[in-house]
Design an enzyme around this catalytic site. Structure first.
Site, short mmCIF file in Angstrom:
data_model
loop_
_atom_site.label_atom_id
_atom_site.label_comp_id
_atom_site.label_asym_id
_atom_site.label_seq_id
_atom_site.Cartn_x
_atom_site.Cartn_y
_atom_site.Cartn_z
N HIS A 235 0.83 -1.20 0.00
CA HIS A 235 0.00 0.00 0.00
C HIS A 235 0.87 1.27 0.00
O HIS A 235 0.70 2.15 -0.85
CB HIS A 235 -0.90 -0.04 1.24
N GLU A 236 1.80 1.34 0.94
CA GLU A 236 2.62 2.55 1.06
C GLU A 236 3.56 2.73 -0.12
O GLU A 236 3.84 3.86 -0.53
CB GLU A 236 3.40 2.53 2.38
N HIS B 274 1.63 4.49 -2.83
CA HIS B 274 1.69 5.95 -2.63
C HIS B 274 3.04 6.50 -3.09
O HIS B 274 3.12 7.52 -3.77
CB HIS B 274 1.54 6.27 -1.13
N HIS C 297 3.54 6.59 -6.87
CA HIS C 297 2.63 7.60 -7.42
C HIS C 297 3.26 9.00 -7.26
O HIS C 297 3.32 9.79 -8.21
CB HIS C 297 1.29 7.52 -6.69
#
Length: 599
Positions: free
Chosen positions: A389-390, A393, A396
């Site tokens: 998940h991190e 981020h 991105h």
């Protein structure tokens, strides 16, 4: 290896993020503090001149970019160092200094937006011809002009700015009540072990296999909220009233429109989410029935919603194994994406393990130099998914920073959870494809289903409650503990159906949710999740065309367009209900598969 270190100084360097990439020493950081202070007079020199000449406007915007870049490095060093050990007073002092200089910069820049709005449209359009470099900032300037109808006179703006502290009061009061004043009775299991009930422990207690522990923790928490329900309702009412006041003053039709306009999102996106979920309640009811069956209970209660319904198949997952799984799962995004992922893993973007005083939880910070990711890794499935998940981020942010000018690099909150959740979805599909163990597959599907329940259904229910509370104030109705509980009661019935006991205390759940003070924020968890599921499905089914659109039109887009257009360019149209509907179809099919696996 699962490492928990007593002191920060005990953590091996390879497990720490490379903070020295920002500054070699504290002294270097202090030098930039002086440089930033020196920029304040430079900002003030532009006041009153932005509409005079194209060169003046361009010069100001370039200065603003320079400040953004310098402040990004400066603030990241201070905040990351402060999070490494919250007991270190030196770096807590750095954090305070950073807050102070950010406030000073923000105050110094406050003249710019009203001044830009006073530039006649014909004059501004002429500036683009006289100074072509201004076209880099056209999106930003257009976004300011877009809000022109909602900008007031200088005197009125000063009054609203002065009222800002008052507007923050409901959130501040709620935070003090919820985090500082409320305490809950501890609970005891059958063996006499005592468990404190806190905000941090509540969900883990709801996941406890001992049903009496779950029930007692549930009763303990909501007993306290019941004792303070009138205060909680008054705080919620004050929040809705201040939102209504500010939206009226700024000439919006509703607080919802005012809140979503900040990110250039139409209110219909919010309503589409609620409508799509309403039209797919049967899948949720089916999941509730399956949960009741697999838990083998005569009656399913609200405190039975979090306990795993598949016998524990979790195993030890060291960080190196998690990295390998994540890398292989995300290989569908191409060699260039994997190369960036390897750079992040290999160049110490990540602070991996817990140490005494380290900030809890996990986050990614999109620093322009390179992202910084904080973890408190445990050797379990949840930490593996958190890492994926991190890093979603992180990449991105990395790609947006590398492909957009400074002014357009920072993506808005509406799309912030998409890349991270897309990574999780791709990891889940990889693990499901990889496993040959029936029990492990059922465990993974249960984990995935809970993400749908807690993110798509639950956050949409929160969004609907917030909207109903806002509409009550708009309509001149009173928000009190009775009316808030009545609305929440009806939503619980709607979202969970008849196959669960409606425990009366759950009607007070609204009183413990901080997101109701975030100004129509919470819906974005559900829309972001839906968009991510849709993108992951397209990537897996369509291959290279979908991957190319995702990387070029979304991950690299920053805020170069409005967020709905950015997602549409990547292949997901959030102005329609289809992404939410498609996500819920996947949810429904996974329920059927879990039912078959556990037959």
């Amino acid at each position: 290896m699962n490492e928990n270190y007593e002191k920060r100084s005990d953590v091996p360097k390879e497990y720490q993020w490379a903070i020295e990439d920002l500054y070699a020493s504290d002294e270097d950081w202090k030098k930039d503090l002086d440089r930033i202070k020196d920029m304040l007079p430079q900002i003030e020199a532009f006041q009153g001149k932005l509409g005079e000449r194209a060169d003046s406007l361009l010069g100001f915007l370039k200065l603003q970019d320079d400040i953004t870049v310098l402040l990004d490095r400066f603030a990241n060093y201070a905040l990351r160092k402060a999070d490494e050990d919250t007991k270190n007073t030196t770096y807590q002092g750095f954090r305070d200094q950073t807050t102070g200089i950010c406030v000073a910069i923000s105050s110094a820049l406050s003249f710019a937006e009203p001044e830009i709005l006073r530039i006649p449209e014909a004059v501004l359009n002429g500036f683009y011809g006289k100074q072509p470099e201004l076209n880099t900032y056209r999106r930003c300037l257009d976004d300011i002009l877009r809000k022109k109808a909602h900008i007031l006179s200088d005197a009125e703006e000063k009054i609203l700015a002065a009222a800002g502290d008052l507007a923050q009061s409901p959130d501040d009061i709620f935070s003090l009540l919820n985090n500082a004043d409320l305490t809950y009775e501890s609970v005891t299991d059958i063996e006499g072990n005592r468990f404190p009930v806190t905000h941090a422990s509540f969900i883990p207690l709801m996941q406890n296999y001992d049903r009496n522990v779950r029930k007692d923790a549930f009763e303990s928490l909501y007993k306290t909220y019941a004792e303070h329900k009138n205060t909680s309702a008054a705080i919620l009412s004050a929040q809705m009233k201040q939102l209504n006041f500010f939206s009226k003053m700024r000439r919006y039709d509703s607080p919802l429109e005012a809140a979503l306009d900040a990110n250039n999102v139409a209110p219909q996106v919010y309503r589409n989410l609620i409508d799509a979920v309403h039209e797919n309640m049967n899948a949720m009811y089916k999941y509730v029935r399956l949960r009741k069956k697999l838990l083998k209970v005569d009656a399913l209660h609200m405190y039975d919603l979090y306990v795993p319904i598949v016998p524990n198949a979790e195993r030890d997952i060291p960080f190196d194994e998690a990295k390998k799984n994540i890398r292989e799962a995300l290989s569908v995004l191409g060699d260039d994406y994997v190369a960036l992922l390897d750079e992040g893993f290999g160049s110490r973007w990540i602070d991996i393990y817990e140490n005494e005083g380290k900030r809890s939880g996990a986050y990614s910070c999109g620093c322009r130099l390179h992202p910084y990711v904080l973890l408190n890794y445990k050797n379990n499935l949840d930490s593996e998914f958190t890492t994926a998940h991190e890093m979603g981020h992180a990449l991105h942010s990395y790609l947006s920073n590398r492909n957009q000018p400074v002014v357009d690099a920072d993506y808005v909150i509406f799309v912030a959870e998409v890349a991270s959740t897309c990574n999780e979805a791709l990891l889940m599909q990889y693990l499901l494809k990889k496993t040959t163990d029936k029990k492990e597959r059922a465990y993974l599907i249960n984990y995935f289903l809970e993400q749908f329940r807690t993110t798509l259904y639950r956050q949409t229910m929160f969004a609907e409650f917030e909207l109903k509370m806002s509409q009550m104030i708009q309509n001149g109705e009173s928000i009190n503990s009775e009316s808030a509980c009545r609305v929440y009661h009806d939503l619980i019935d709607l979202y969970f159906g008849d196959d669960i006991v409606h425990d009366a205390k759950i009607d007070l759940e609204w009183a413990r949710i901080p997101h109701f003070f975030y100004n129509f924020y919470v819906y974005q968890y559900a829309t972001g999740f839906s968009a991510a599921i849709a993108l992951s499905q397209k990537i897996l089914s369509e291959g290279e065309p979908a991957v190319k659109a995702y990387k070029e039109n979304f991950l690299s887009a920053g805020r170069s367009k409005d967020p709905v257009s950015i997602l549409k360019d990547a292949g997901v149209d959030m102005s329609t209900k289809k992404p939410v509907e498609d996500a819920l179809k996947l949810f429904d099919s996974l329920i059927d598969e879990l039912a078959e696996l556990t037959r």
